[in-house]
Design an enzyme around this catalytic site. Structure first.
Site, PDB file in Angstrom:
ATOM      1  N   GLY A  12      42.889  67.076  56.945  1.00 48.40           N
ATOM      2  CA  GLY A  12      41.638  66.334  57.036  1.00 48.40           C
ATOM      3  C   GLY A  12      40.530  67.168  57.638  1.00 48.40           C
ATOM      4  N   ALA A  16      37.143  64.362  63.125  1.00 50.09           N
ATOM      5  CA  ALA A  16      38.315  64.481  63.998  1.00 50.09           C
ATOM      6  C   ALA A  16      39.101  65.747  63.667  1.00 50.09           C
ATOM      7  CB  ALA A  16      39.203  63.249  63.859  1.00 50.09           C
ATOM      8  N   PHE A 115      23.223  48.787  70.608  1.00 42.43           N
ATOM      9  CA  PHE A 115      24.194  48.494  69.556  1.00 42.43           C
ATOM     10  C   PHE A 115      24.971  47.246  69.953  1.00 42.43           C
ATOM     11  CE2 PHE A 115      26.157  51.343  66.116  1.00 42.43           C
ATOM     12  CZ  PHE A 115      24.924  51.676  65.582  1.00 42.43           C
ATOM     13  N   GLN A 228      38.332  45.921  60.686  1.00 38.02           N
ATOM     14  CA  GLN A 228      36.953  45.536  61.006  1.00 38.02           C
ATOM     15  C   GLN A 228      36.132  45.265  59.745  1.00 38.02           C
ATOM     16  OE1 GLN A 228      33.813  48.266  63.016  1.00 38.02           O
ATOM     17  NE2 GLN A 228      34.301  46.639  64.449  1.00 38.02           N
ATOM     18  N   HIS A 230      32.382  44.824  58.621  1.00 29.75           N
ATOM     19  CA  HIS A 230      31.022  45.068  59.101  1.00 29.75           C
ATOM     20  C   HIS A 230      30.109  43.973  58.565  1.00 29.75           C
ATOM     21  CE1 HIS A 230      27.235  47.026  59.950  1.00 29.75           C
ATOM     22  NE2 HIS A 230      27.871  48.003  60.585  1.00 29.75           N
ATOM     23  N   LEU A 240      26.699  50.444  53.165  1.00 30.79           N
ATOM     24  CA  LEU A 240      26.404  49.972  54.522  1.00 30.79           C
ATOM     25  C   LEU A 240      24.910  49.961  54.837  1.00 30.79           C
ATOM     26  CD1 LEU A 240      27.736  49.301  57.350  1.00 30.79           C
ATOM     27  CD2 LEU A 240      27.332  51.692  57.892  1.00 30.79           C
ATOM     28  N   GLU A 243      24.248  49.140  61.606  1.00 33.79           N
ATOM     29  CA  GLU A 243      24.026  48.234  62.733  1.00 33.79           C
ATOM     30  C   GLU A 243      22.755  48.631  63.484  1.00 33.79           C
ATOM     31  OE1 GLU A 243      27.565  47.029  64.755  1.00 33.79           O
ATOM     32  OE2 GLU A 243      26.639  47.356  66.698  1.00 33.79           O
ATOM     33  N   ARG A 274      30.849  43.048  66.231  1.00 36.20           N
ATOM     34  CA  ARG A 274      30.904  42.896  64.767  1.00 36.20           C
ATOM     35  C   ARG A 274      31.777  41.742  64.305  1.00 36.20           C
ATOM     36  NH1 ARG A 274      31.053  49.322  63.219  1.00 36.20           N
ATOM     37  NH2 ARG A 274      28.867  49.629  63.771  1.00 36.20           N
ATOM     38  N   HIS A 338      35.383  47.755  56.809  1.00 30.33           N
ATOM     39  CA  HIS A 338      34.648  48.919  57.290  1.00 30.33           C
ATOM     40  C   HIS A 338      35.502  49.899  58.066  1.00 30.33           C
ATOM     41  CE1 HIS A 338      31.227  51.175  58.741  1.00 30.33           C
ATOM     42  NE2 HIS A 338      31.467  50.868  59.996  1.00 30.33           N
ATOM     43  N   ARG A 373      36.493  47.179  67.230  1.00 28.87           N
ATOM     44  CA  ARG A 373      35.792  48.385  67.685  1.00 28.87           C
ATOM     45  C   ARG A 373      34.309  48.096  67.882  1.00 28.87           C
ATOM     46  NH1 ARG A 373      32.661  52.495  65.077  1.00 28.87           N
ATOM     47  NH2 ARG A 373      33.004  51.661  62.984  1.00 28.87           N
TER      48      ARG A 373
HETATM   49  C1  LIG Z   1      29.440  54.074  55.933  1.00 28.73           C
HETATM   50  C2  LIG Z   1      30.013  54.288  57.297  1.00 28.73           C
HETATM   51  C3  LIG Z   1      29.165  54.410  58.399  1.00 28.73           C
HETATM   52  C4  LIG Z   1      29.707  54.613  59.680  1.00 28.73           C
HETATM   53  N1  LIG Z   1      28.842  54.716  60.743  1.00 28.73           N
HETATM   54  C5  LIG Z   1      29.365  54.948  61.980  1.00 28.73           C
HETATM   55  C6  LIG Z   1      28.493  55.135  63.102  1.00 28.73           C
HETATM   56  O1  LIG Z   1      27.270  55.128  62.978  1.00 28.73           O
HETATM   57  N2  LIG Z   1      29.053  55.335  64.314  1.00 28.73           N
HETATM   58  C7  LIG Z   1      30.414  55.378  64.502  1.00 28.73           C
HETATM   59  O2  LIG Z   1      30.869  55.575  65.622  1.00 28.73           O
HETATM   60  N3  LIG Z   1      31.254  55.228  63.440  1.00 28.73           N
HETATM   61  C8  LIG Z   1      30.756  55.029  62.198  1.00 28.73           C
HETATM   62  N4  LIG Z   1      31.618  54.891  61.134  1.00 28.73           N
HETATM   63  C9  LIG Z   1      33.041  55.165  61.334  1.00 28.73           C
HETATM   64  C10 LIG Z   1      33.260  56.673  61.441  1.00 28.73           C
HETATM   65  O3  LIG Z   1      32.323  57.349  60.655  1.00 28.73           O
HETATM   66  C11 LIG Z   1      34.664  57.066  60.973  1.00 28.73           C
HETATM   67  O4  LIG Z   1      35.627  56.274  61.607  1.00 28.73           O
HETATM   68  C12 LIG Z   1      34.955  58.532  61.309  1.00 28.73           C
HETATM   69  O5  LIG Z   1      33.912  59.368  60.874  1.00 28.73           O
HETATM   70  C13 LIG Z   1      36.283  58.960  60.694  1.00 28.73           C
HETATM   71  O6  LIG Z   1      36.436  60.333  60.870  1.00 28.73           O
HETATM   72  P1  LIG Z   1      37.822  61.046  60.580  1.00 28.73           P
HETATM   73  O7  LIG Z   1      37.633  62.467  60.918  1.00 28.73           O
HETATM   74  O8  LIG Z   1      38.905  60.291  61.260  1.00 28.73           O
HETATM   75  O9  LIG Z   1      38.064  60.851  59.003  1.00 28.73           O
HETATM   76  P2  LIG Z   1      37.156  61.148  57.708  1.00 28.73           P
HETATM   77  O10 LIG Z   1      35.798  61.606  58.039  1.00 28.73           O
HETATM   78  O11 LIG Z   1      37.309  59.943  56.850  1.00 28.73           O
HETATM   79  O12 LIG Z   1      37.891  62.378  57.016  1.00 28.73           O
HETATM   80  C14 LIG Z   1      39.152  62.269  56.408  1.00 28.73           C
HETATM   81  C15 LIG Z   1      39.578  63.630  55.882  1.00 28.73           C
HETATM   82  O13 LIG Z   1      40.948  63.566  55.489  1.00 28.73           O
HETATM   83  C16 LIG Z   1      41.117  64.250  54.268  1.00 28.73           C
HETATM   84  N5  LIG Z   1      42.316  63.690  53.616  1.00 28.73           N
HETATM   85  C17 LIG Z   1      42.666  62.382  53.474  1.00 28.73           C
HETATM   86  N6  LIG Z   1      43.859  62.285  52.854  1.00 28.73           N
HETATM   87  C18 LIG Z   1      44.277  63.547  52.599  1.00 28.73           C
HETATM   88  C19 LIG Z   1      45.433  64.109  51.977  1.00 28.73           C
HETATM   89  N7  LIG Z   1      46.414  63.346  51.487  1.00 28.73           N
HETATM   90  N8  LIG Z   1      45.515  65.457  51.873  1.00 28.73           N
HETATM   91  C20 LIG Z   1      44.525  66.268  52.349  1.00 28.73           C
HETATM   92  N9  LIG Z   1      43.412  65.777  52.945  1.00 28.73           N
HETATM   93  C21 LIG Z   1      43.297  64.443  53.074  1.00 28.73           C
HETATM   94  C22 LIG Z   1      39.826  64.041  53.516  1.00 28.73           C
HETATM   95  O14 LIG Z   1      39.655  65.056  52.557  1.00 28.73           O
HETATM   96  C23 LIG Z   1      38.808  64.127  54.668  1.00 28.73           C
HETATM   97  O15 LIG Z   1      38.459  65.473  54.876  1.00 28.73           O
HETATM   98  C24 LIG Z   1      31.108  54.681  59.853  1.00 28.73           C
HETATM   99  C25 LIG Z   1      31.950  54.580  58.751  1.00 28.73           C
HETATM  100  C26 LIG Z   1      31.405  54.353  57.502  1.00 28.73           C
HETATM  101  C27 LIG Z   1      32.363  54.175  56.351  1.00 28.73           C
END
Ligand SMILES: Cc1cc2nc3c(=O)[nH]c(=O)nc-3n(C[C@H](O)[C@H](O)[C@H](O)COP(=O)(O)OP(=O)(O)OC[C@H]3O[C@@H](n4cnc5c(N)ncnc54)[C@H](O)[C@@H]3O)c2cc1C
Length: 558
Positions: A12, A16, A115, A228, A230, A240, A243, A274, A338, A373
């Site tokens: 990923g 994170a 928020f 969650q 939204h 989206l 918020e 939310r 969401h 959350r």
């Molecule tokens: C539209 C939207 C707006 C948001 N706004 C906010 C906000 O303003 N503030 C806030 O705190 N949170 C917000 N959130 C929530 C927050 O953005 C996410 O929870 C967070 O960014 C998730 O990050 P992540 O690194 O866990 O995963 P992601 O950013 O989802 O990344 C997942 C990664 O895993 C990889 N992957 C998945 N499966 C596989 C596989 N089988 N093999 C190889 N690679 C794989 C993908 O390629 C990707 O690179 C929002 C969410 C959304 C959907």
């Protein structure tokens, strides 16, 4: 065959995964990131509203912690929440040093907006493009640290030998070839599973793969019943409306033009958490005070200048996808799936119960969000716990020897891919996926009860059987999206069953889990986390205590 070995593989490239990879690389490890989509397309890029940290002069990490514990409906683990809220300010400042740009106050400080569920304006933002700004900076850091990226490689399997993780098997999407990647440690950072629902804000790639991989490796998922919804997404597309729009002062109106949140959360109205706002909207819609299945988000009184400077992206999205300019008309919105509060059970250092396997971000459950959350806490979780997972991997790798795994894991994966491609005459995966989306939305949505949940559960069980005989029409090797969709669907069906099982079993209402047949929170029986394990293709539930340190559970009112 060439033996590919890294100290640490991160699955990923969202916030994170990248933050974890950078921290591990800083300790001198050979780190590789595997991602099924191009890194800066990860769903983190879509985050709009902002990231929380108690930076204000009269704000404090204790106040942030209290709001988060209350927001979680007392199910969040308070020791983990304390770590997150204490470390938030220094992690934000570090982000800024890396190059992240934030909107500024008149005094030139990092600007912060109110928020939902927060007693203080503590959400730092970059207009309504916060995730975009952060993810691109993180990607620059990834390149700067020379971290190897397997771009458009899809991980199919975690390899476990002698009770420890040894690496992964991945499909290279542009050639259709399968590869073994050996490592001492693996960090799962694959994001959420929003795509199990019909209406979702999540990217097409948010299919919960990592949670499925962990289940298959014998690990438990925690608190999966907490999904969650939204309150403000565009109908049909699920896009989206941040918020931040309510944070800047936007109103929610019903068909009679009433600010209905005055009834449901008299003191904070639109800025309740939310779960509360989504339930209020759904009630208005179900009781006949909606507008074509929606309520209205009214921003007109904010004025054109504020909308254009602070909410320019969502203005564009509303104009392009709903045909409405928020400067002149209210925008029709409804609740949509969401965020995944549940995920792979980990401790404060991202460690799972399996030596060498770590998880961070939305795919993990630490648990800092509990039953609901707060907006702005998820981006924060990716940064704080991504960093901590990277650091603990470094400690783990120092004390661990590299042990490659035999090629039988690769042979098994090759065999299953060949079998799927060979099968003909079976049902289409797209039909099964649509029925799954409908079942989850109709039977496991905002308001739940035992009859609906049971229907949903039976439907998913039926779909899991039908999935075993599904066949693909595309038999090619190069970028076979249908093959990718086949594997994603398998994980999503497992995840759907986990969500339903947890929801059927939890006979109370807490946070986002609202049972009309059990409308009250029941701390005596249910102040505990749900764990779900997969054993021989079936699911088994177990429980874990909640860590309560500073704040005793009390009634939650906004
Ligand atoms: C539209 C939207 C707006 C948001 N706004 C906010 C906000 O303003 N503030 C806030 O705190 N949170 C917000 N959130 C929530 C927050 O953005 C996410 O929870 C967070 O960014 C998730 O990050 P992540 O690194 O866990 O995963 P992601 O950013 O989802 O990344 C997942 C990664 O895993 C990889 N992957 C998945 N499966 C596989 C596989 N089988 N093999 C190889 N690679 C794989 C993908 O390629 C990707 O690179 C929002 C969410 C959304 C959907």
């Amino acid at each position: 065959m060439l033996l590919v070995f890294h100290d640490c593989i991160v699955i990923g490239a969202g916030l994170a995964g990248m933050r974890a990879a950078i921290e591990a690389a800083r300790s001198g490890l050979d780190v590789a990131v595997v991602t099924k989509i191009y890194p800066v397309r990860s769903h983190s890029v879509a985050a709009q509203g902002g990231i929380n940290a108690a930076l204000g002069k009269t704000d404090s990490w204790e106040a942030h912690m209290f709001d988060t514990v209350k927001g979680s409906d007392y199910l969040g683990d308070q020791d983990a929440i304390e770590v997150m809220c204490r470390q938030a300010p220094s992690d934000i400042l570090e982000l800024e040093k890396m190059g992240a740009v934030f909107s500024r106050s008149a005094e030139g400080m990092i600007a912060q907006r109110p928020f939902g569920g927060a007693g203080y304006p503590r959400t730092c933002y970059l207009a309504d493009r916060t995730g975009h700004g952060m993810l691109h900076v993180m990607y620059e850091q990834l390149l700067k640290h020379g971290i190897f990226i397997y771009d458009e490689w899809h991980v199919l399997k975690l390899v476990v030998e002698d009770g420890e993780v040894r690496g992964v098997v991945a499909l290279e999407l542009d050639t259709g070839k399968l590869h073994r990647l050996h490592s001492k440690a693996v960090i799962v950072a694959t994001g959420g599973y929003g795509r199990v629902y019909r209406t979702t804000t999540n990217a097409l790639s948010s299919t919960g793969d990592g949670m499925g991989l962990a289940l298959d490796a014998g690990l438990p998922l925690m608190d999966m019943e907490f999904v969650q919804f939204h309150p403000t997404v565009l109908p049909r597309t699920g896009i989206l409306m941040t918020e931040g729009a309510r944070g800047e002062g936007g109103f929610l109106l019903n068909s009679k033009g009433e600010r209905f949140m005055e009834k449901y959360a008299p003191s904070v109205k639109e800025l309740a958490s939310r779960d509360v706002v989504s339930r209020a909207e759904q009630t208005e819609i179900e009781e006949g005070r909606g507008v074509d299945g929606c309520v209205l988000l009214d921003l007109r009184h904010l004025g054109a200048e504020k909308i254009k400077s602070r909410l320019s992206q969502i203005r564009g999205l509303a104009m392009d996808f709903a045909g409405v300019d928020p400067v002149v008309s209210p925008v029709p919105v409804k609740p949509g799936a969401h965020y995944s509060m549940g995920g792979i059970a980990v401790d404060k250092d991202g460690q799972t119960a399996l030596p060498g396997l770590f998880a961070a971000g939305e795919s993990a459950c630490v648990s800092v969000h509990g039953a609901n959350r707060l907006g702005g806490n998820s981006l924060l979780e990716t940064i704080v716990f991504g960093r901590r997972a990277g650091a603990s991997v470094a400690r783990y790798c120092e004390a661990t020897e590299a042990k490659p795994f035999p090629d039988s894991a690769l042979k098994d994966a090759c065999h299953s891919v060949a079998m799927v491609l060979k099968r003909s005459g079976g049902e289409s995966i797209y039909a099964i996926r649509k029925e799954m989306n409908d079942a989850m939305e109709d039977f496991c949505g905002i308001f739940r009860n035992s009859v609906r949940l049971k229907k949903g559960y039976e439907k998913i069980r039926e779909l899991r059987e039908r999935y075993k005989k599904a066949a693909l029409t595309d038999k090619s090797e190069c970028f076979n999206n249908e093959l990718l969709g086949y594997f994603e669907l398998g994980q999503m069906l497992d995840i759907s069953e986990c969500i339903l099982l947890g929801a059927m079993n939890r006979e109370e209402s807490r946070g986002s889990h609202s049972r009309t047949d059990f409308p009250k929170r029941d701390d005596e029986k249910w102040l505990r986390h749900t764990l779900v394990y997969k054993e021989n293709g079936e699911f088994r539930l177990d429980y874990r205590n909640v860590s309560i340190t500073k704040f005793k559970p009390q009634e939650r009112k906004y």
